[in-house]
Design a protein around this motif. Structure first.
Motif, short mmCIF file in Angstrom:
data_model
loop_
_atom_site.label_atom_id
_atom_site.label_comp_id
_atom_site.label_asym_id
_atom_site.label_seq_id
_atom_site.Cartn_x
_atom_site.Cartn_y
_atom_site.Cartn_z
N ALA A 133 0.83 -1.07 -0.02
CA ALA A 133 0.03 -0.12 0.04
C ALA A 133 0.97 1.14 -0.08
O ALA A 133 0.40 2.32 0.31
N LYS A 134 2.10 1.08 -0.46
CA LYS A 134 3.09 2.17 -0.34
C LYS A 134 2.54 3.37 -1.43
O LYS A 134 1.89 3.00 -2.42
N ILE A 135 2.90 4.77 -1.21
CA ILE A 135 2.53 5.89 -2.08
C ILE A 135 3.58 6.59 -2.57
O ILE A 135 4.47 7.15 -1.57
N HIS A 161 3.02 5.11 7.23
CA HIS A 161 2.22 4.76 6.29
C HIS A 161 2.57 4.54 4.85
O HIS A 161 1.98 4.23 3.82
N ILE A 195 4.22 6.51 2.85
CA ILE A 195 3.97 7.65 1.81
C ILE A 195 5.47 8.06 1.80
O ILE A 195 6.11 8.47 2.73
N LEU A 223 -0.65 10.82 -6.63
CA LEU A 223 -2.07 10.44 -5.90
C LEU A 223 -3.06 10.05 -7.05
O LEU A 223 -2.99 10.36 -8.25
N ASN A 224 -4.02 9.69 -6.24
CA ASN A 224 -5.37 9.32 -7.05
C ASN A 224 -6.42 9.53 -6.09
O ASN A 224 -6.23 9.89 -4.94
N LYS A 265 -8.35 7.85 -4.42
CA LYS A 265 -8.24 6.91 -3.48
C LYS A 265 -7.38 7.01 -2.40
O LYS A 265 -7.45 6.95 -1.13
N THR A 266 -6.08 7.50 -3.00
CA THR A 266 -5.01 7.72 -1.95
C THR A 266 -4.94 9.22 -1.33
O THR A 266 -4.32 9.31 -0.30
N ILE A 292 -6.10 9.01 2.19
CA ILE A 292 -4.91 8.39 3.18
C ILE A 292 -3.88 9.17 3.37
O ILE A 292 -3.35 9.43 4.58
N LEU A 293 -3.38 9.97 2.26
CA LEU A 293 -2.39 10.96 2.57
C LEU A 293 -2.77 12.06 3.60
O LEU A 293 -2.09 12.45 4.54
#
Ligand code: LMR
Length: 394
Positions: free
Chosen positions: A27-29, A362, A364, A377-378, A380-381, A384-385
């Motif tokens: 789940a990393k961003i 997280h 990130i 980003l999108n 959905k993320t 989370i951010l």
């Protein structure tokens, strides 16, 4: 002899890229390196670029050398894109370079040739590689105030006060649009004030324009560069095609020198050719060819413009979503600047510990100065951010 070598500082942005790759979490961003990504996390080949590539594969007849300054058709096309018709074509000398970084490097080399004592005024902060290249070249740097940590906007008064010290023979390096790393930009009235200051001090502007089309639109993002080039006696411009044509690895850029006195062009052109020859001889051609084909064909150009515009609007939407999510979570407007910033990046004002906590807790990844790549980003993320930013205490 090589025992004298010392380890060089690693590039922070590229280090982060590597650390992200090595992180096993699903789940990393990745909000690090400035590469555009779509909502699925892909960096697509743009439609018009792909089509040009197909056509070129069919029609290319030779891999022999181009000119030292690259293909003149590429220079013409890019001068048109960046400068429009605000300066006569015969007042611009230009040379193709390996990417926008190559254009910056060649531009600094040109400045050093003209005046080895030139001081290059750099915004604080600026793209870290500007500083690294200038340091490597042994050139003098003078930081000027730029980012206001309290408002996350431009400290324009501080900037003007610091730039008042620049003199003839010095260079003022500015980002033509979409300031990297902050996302905070001057408005047109402020650009006009800057032009007046440069006219007064006699310092030479150098414009780095790497994100044309990612801020307010292709024409709008070129407005400051055009103003500077048409009002000042001499302007150096480093343009990149990496982002707005999505051809990062093709290494495609253009260095331009604009002189109001068109009689100087021949010498400038000869000097740019000379510099290319000394540093790498002929510049790469493939990416430049694709850009020339896209810009020179009405249908391809229209399709490319539409795709750049979709990318730009997508990033703006993500900015707005992030700002409103943060407003909801923090109960304040203190992150409203994210929707005002333009381009691929925003510096959000988190300290290094908070940036590290977001990475650790997280997955990130953003640059240590809290620069984040909005295109990473999108929909959905974003939430989370936003949660992670608030949890970090930023
Ligand atoms: C960035 O700032 O992330 C990009 O310009 C890529 C790079 O080369 O640093």
């Amino acid at each position: 002899m090589f025992e004298t070598l010392k380890e060089q500082p690693a590039d922070k942005i590229l280090m982060l890229m590597q650390a992200f790759r090595e992180d096993p979490r699903e789940a990393k961003i990745d909000l690090g390196v400035g590469v555009y990504k779509d909502a699925d996390g892909n960096t697509p080949i743009m439609r018009a670029v792909k089509e040009a590539e197909k056509r070129w594969w069919e029609t290319e007849q030779s891999k022999s050398y181009t000119g030292l300054a690259g293909d003149p058709g590429f220079s013409d096309a890019m001068i048109g894109l960046v400068l429009g018709d605000v300066v006569p074509r015969d007042s611009v000398a230009a040379a193709a370079t390996p990417g926008g970084t190559g254009a910056c490097r060649q531009g600094f080399d040109l400045i050093r040739m003209a005046n080895p004592d030139a001081r290059v005024f750099v915004s604080n902060p600026t793209w870290p590689n500007h500083l690294s290249i200038l340091k490597h070249m042994g050139m003098q740097m003078v930081p000027y105030r730029y980012f206001d940590d309290d408002t996350c906007g431009v400290d324009f008064d501080g900037m003007m006060a610091d730039l008042a010290d620049a003199k003839a023979g010095d260079v003022v390096l500015v980002h033509g649009c979409c300031h990297n790393p902050t996302g905070a930009n001057l408005n047109m009235a402020q650009w006009r004030e800057l032009v007046a200051l440069l006219q007064k001090t006699g310092a030479t502007p150098m414009v780095d324009i790497a994100y044309q089309g990612f801020g307010d639109g292709l024409e709008e993002d070129a407005a400051a560069t055009r103003l500077i080039a048409s009002e000042l006696p001499e302007t150096v411009i480093a343009a990149s095609c990496s982002k707005n044509f999505g051809i990062y690895r093709e290494r495609t850029g253009l260095l331009m020198v604009v002189a109001q006195d068109a009689g100087k062009r021949a010498l400038h052109q000869q000097t740019l050719n000379y510099l290319n020859r000394q540093n790498y001889s002929f510049p790469p051609d493939h990416g430049a060819r694709l850009v020339t084909m896209v810009l020179g064909d009405d249908a391809l150009r229209a399709d490319w413009q539409a795709e750049v515009e979709d990318m730009r609007l997508g990033m703006l939407k993500l900015r707005e979503q992030l700002a409103s999510e943060l407003q909801r979570l923090s109960g304040s407007d203190r992150f409203g600047f994210i929707a005002q910033h333009r381009g691929m990046f925003s510096r959000i004002g988190a300290n290094p510990d908070q940036v590290e906590a977001m990475r650790r807790d997280h997955g990130i990844y953003m640059v240590g100065d809290s620069r984040l790549n909005i295109a990473g980003l999108n929909a959905k993320t974003v939430p989370i951010l936003a949660e992670a930013i608030i949890a970090s205490g930023a």
